[in-house]
Scaffold this motif. Structure first.
Motif, short mmCIF file in Angstrom:
data_model
loop_
_atom_site.label_atom_id
_atom_site.label_comp_id
_atom_site.label_asym_id
_atom_site.label_seq_id
_atom_site.Cartn_x
_atom_site.Cartn_y
_atom_site.Cartn_z
N SER A 11 5.71 -6.52 -15.30
CA SER A 11 6.95 -5.97 -15.60
C SER A 11 8.10 -6.39 -15.03
O SER A 11 9.24 -5.95 -15.13
CB SER A 11 7.06 -4.36 -15.71
OG SER A 11 6.79 -3.78 -14.55
N ASN A 16 12.73 -5.25 -22.43
CA ASN A 16 11.28 -4.74 -22.58
C ASN A 16 10.29 -5.61 -23.16
O ASN A 16 9.25 -5.48 -22.83
CB ASN A 16 11.49 -3.28 -23.38
CG ASN A 16 12.17 -2.41 -22.88
OD1 ASN A 16 12.32 -1.77 -21.67
ND2 ASN A 16 12.98 -1.58 -23.65
N LYS A 89 6.64 -4.66 -21.57
CA LYS A 89 6.46 -3.43 -20.74
C LYS A 89 5.83 -2.27 -21.23
O LYS A 89 5.84 -2.11 -22.37
CB LYS A 89 7.80 -3.11 -20.20
CG LYS A 89 8.50 -4.07 -19.24
CD LYS A 89 9.87 -3.57 -18.62
CE LYS A 89 10.61 -4.50 -17.89
NZ LYS A 89 11.98 -4.09 -17.51
N MET A 94 9.48 1.29 -19.89
CA MET A 94 10.47 0.65 -20.52
C MET A 94 11.73 1.08 -20.15
O MET A 94 11.91 2.22 -19.56
CB MET A 94 10.45 1.20 -22.19
CG MET A 94 9.18 0.56 -23.05
SD MET A 94 8.81 1.38 -24.33
CE MET A 94 10.28 0.90 -25.56
N PRO A 321 5.16 -0.38 -27.39
CA PRO A 321 6.68 -0.88 -27.15
C PRO A 321 6.93 -1.74 -28.31
O PRO A 321 8.14 -1.78 -28.44
CB PRO A 321 6.57 -1.39 -25.81
CG PRO A 321 5.39 -0.73 -25.19
CD PRO A 321 4.42 -0.53 -26.15
#
Length: 670
Positions: A11, A16, A89, A94, A321
């Motif tokens: 990440s 994101n 992510k 996030m 996500p």
């Protein structure tokens, strides 16, 4: 266990998600352009200078096969023009943070028909322990076989799940909140007589007294404060009694919700649809649609899993996500237009050497990444998350169209809305419908589930035949070239897949030409001299180089096995085309999850026939050479090399027909 190239799931990047072109894409494009130019140059020479007009019966089919292959290669190149590598992510990482209370609800559908309960149980257990809030996750076994053993397994596992530490903690939390609400309600009930007396005292007292003024002000403040649940009553409260009634309603509603939440902790459930005889059931599509419209499943998203595909704990966190976009103006995450996210399929039971050609890192890699780059990623039926809203909205539109044609389809509403029931390959057809309606798709290149691959040739061929028949079925019923709503690139990707299943006819021509020459000395190409070498070998070499770059990172052995099966399955592809075009009744056949022991030489008799004729032809040429009766030795040498290449391609499926697992594996399987 097989391996797959996993996307970088770190990440350490802003935002994101992000995407980029796959490495070596520019090199691939450069080689692909040269490849297409050399291919056209070769075909131009073939058409204008090399046709043997004395044997048009074989010259023309070979030329058509080469033209077919060129256009297949052209679509292959375009399909790989923009392969995307995505990074995302996890939902709990996030930025800004998405509160756990706002995480979506998810239904996991484990579809089964006649699989052993032990296999389904392993999948269900893995689904239940996925790293996700237990109150937002439901797992459903969709048993199309209505098996008593499967139902009993589900009931037992449901009880075990309720007794798990995770759910015990949830139950304690809910029970504590429920007890607190009950205590508040009891206190409120005790206040009721006092507030009634206070209202009467205020009405009887003089408003000029200081104590009365203070109590009046306190009363006004209480009435001014918003109730706990504003939705209970839209009308303004005028007295303390009205306010107490409003609060009582709010508390009772909250208590009811907590009681319901406690009941809903039983999150592992069993669904078996009723099946009336003489009525179409629509196989897997009908099974899924019944669950969607049964009223028992309400999740915002649906994870579909085949009975044997075991999800990894992080599956939901890594994929969900994609379905949200942060709105800077509202400061909130909002749903976007992503209809589904497909992840790779892989298997944990592939024998050494992959005798049945199940490893699909070419498809779940460059091909799906190329489709993703043009918003054309395929849904492949398992290991994917779909947005319920997208499924239902598109499904209802197609149902309305069906109803307009035939009002009797109303009886099948719960079976044909949602997942497409128009083909035995319901997954690809569903993706095409979603794309046609303007929804988008994602391919996430990270291994998040593994399943069982068929480990005998009979089961493998049944599975491949169903794929081929269903794909051609979609071509005839919902041709992507004319389907409204699809972009040009989406049409190309869907048509390319359908086009590939006609390759059986071209393959038959290619592998027959050397045999015909060995026994008749008839050549489809007028010259095999320097002119042929000048045009053929540059095109062939650059073609192979382009393919090597396109498949970079995938083991060469796996690519070779895929190439062998692409050729060796020619009788199956021909059977699929003829069965669909001539209207044979197609039946969805569930792929067996347990080995069907036996030797299957009878299933590959066309390949055996070609194999032995090729060997016989080579031996015949060698015999003629030995006795000094061989004309044009160079042409025989070229055809001999061609024939040996064909033998190597066909050998894989012949070996697979007699393959047996190692004794220790067979004993364990038994």
């Amino acid at each position: 266990m097989s391996s797959i190239s996993i996307s970088d799931n770190s990440s350490n990047f802003s935002g994101n998600s992000r995407s980029a072109l796959k490495k070596r894409t520019l090199l691939f494009r450069y080689l692909a352009e040269i490849n297409l130019i050399f291919g056209i140059w070769y075909l131009q020479w073939r058409i204008t200078h090399s046709i043997n007009f004395d044997a048009l019966w074989i010259s023309i089919p070979l030329l058509i096969a080469e033209i077919y292959s060129y256009f297949g290669g052209l679509m292959f190149v375009i399909g790989l023009w923009r392969p995307l590598v995505r990074q995302i992510k996890s939902i709990d990482q996030m930025t800004p943070l998405l509160p756990r209370s706002d995480w979506p609800t998810v239904d996991v559908f484990v579809t089964c028909y006649n699989e052993p309960p032990e296999i389904v149980e392993e999948t269900a257990k893995a689904a239940l322990v996925m790293d996700y809030p237990p109150t937002k996750l439901r797992v459903f076994v969709l048993d199309d076989g209505n098996s008593a053993a499967m139902r009993a397994m589900t009931e037992r596992l449901c009880i075990e799940d309720l007794q798990s530490p995770k759910l015990q903690l949830e139950a304690e939390r809910i029970d504590a909140e429920h007890s607190y609400l009950l205590e508040r309600l009891k206190q409120l009930e005790n206040l009721t007589p006092n507030t009634q007396a206070a209202e009467q005292w205020l009405q009887a007292s003089s408003s000029s007294e200081p104590v009365t003024e203070f109590v009046q002000s306190l009363r006004s403040l209480i009435l001014w404060l918003s109730p706990a649940d504003q939705s209970i009553s839209d009308s303004p409260v005028k007295t303390l009694r009205d306010r107490l009634i409003t609060e009582r309603k709010a508390l009772k509603e909250a208590i009811r919700k907590k009681e319901l939440e406690l009941v809903e902790l039983a999150r592992f459930r069993y669904i078996a649809r009723p099946k009336q005889s003489g009525v179409a059931h629509h196989a897997k599509a009908g099974n899924l649609n019944y669950a969607i419209f049964s009223g028992e499943t309400l999740g915002q998203f649906i994870l579909t899993l085949d009975a044997d595909h075991i999800p990894k704990p992080q599956f939901l966190k890594r994929v969900l996500p994609y379905f949200y976009t942060y709105n800077l103006f509202t400061g909130k995450y909002e749903p976007n237009k992503i209809a589904f996210v497909q992840t790779p399929q892989d298997f944990y039971n592939i024998p050494p050497g992959d005798p049945f050609g199940h490893q699909a890192h070419l498809f779940y890699g460059p091909l799906q990444q190329g489709k993703d780059g043009m918003n054309a990623a395929f849904y492949t039926g398992t290991d994917a998350i779909l947005r319920r809203e997208a499924l239902i909205s598109v499904g209802l539109q197609y149902f309305a169209d069906e109803y307009a044609k035939d009002e009797k389809s109303l009886n099948e509403f719960h079976l044909i809305g949602g997942i497409s029931s128009n083909s035995i390959t319901e997954d690809m057809n569903t993706a095409m419908r979603l794309h046609g309606a303007g929804w988008k798709s994602i391919y996430h290149h990270e291994l998040l589930a593994e399943g069982l691959a068929p480990d005998d040739l009979s089961s493998t061929l049944k599975q491949r035949l169903r794929w081929a028949q269903g794909t051609i079925q979609v071509l005839l019923r919902e041709n992507p070239l004319t389907k409204p709503g699809l972009t040009f690139w989406q049409r190309l990707h869907y048509f390319k897949t359908m086009y590939s299943y006609f390759s059986g006819f071209a393959t038959l021509v290619f592998i027959s030409c050397p045999i015909i020459y060995f026994f008749t000395d008839i050549v489809p190409v007028k010259t095999y001299g320097s002119d042929f070498a000048l045009h053929f070998f540059p095109a062939f070499i650059i073609n192979r180089l382009t393919f090597i770059v396109a498949t970079w990172g995938i083991p060469a052995r796996e690519i070779w096995r895929a190439e062998q099966y692409a050729i060796a399955l020619f009788p199956l592809f021909i059977q699929a085309v003829l069965s669909v075009f001539f209207g044979s009744k197609l039946k969805f056949q569930v792929t067996p999850k347990q080995r069907q022991s036996g030797v299957y030489l009878q299933l590959v008799w066309p390949q055996l026939l070609i194999f032995f004729l090729t060997i016989l032809g080579i031996l015949w040429s060698l015999y003629r050479f030995a006795i000094g009766n061989l004309n044009n030795p160079l042409i025989h040498l070229i055809n001999g090399a061609w024939a040996i290449y064909n033998l190597l391609l066909l050998s894989a499926i012949i070996r697979a027909s007699v393959w047996q697992p190692p004794k220790e594996d067979a004993m364990m399987g038994g």
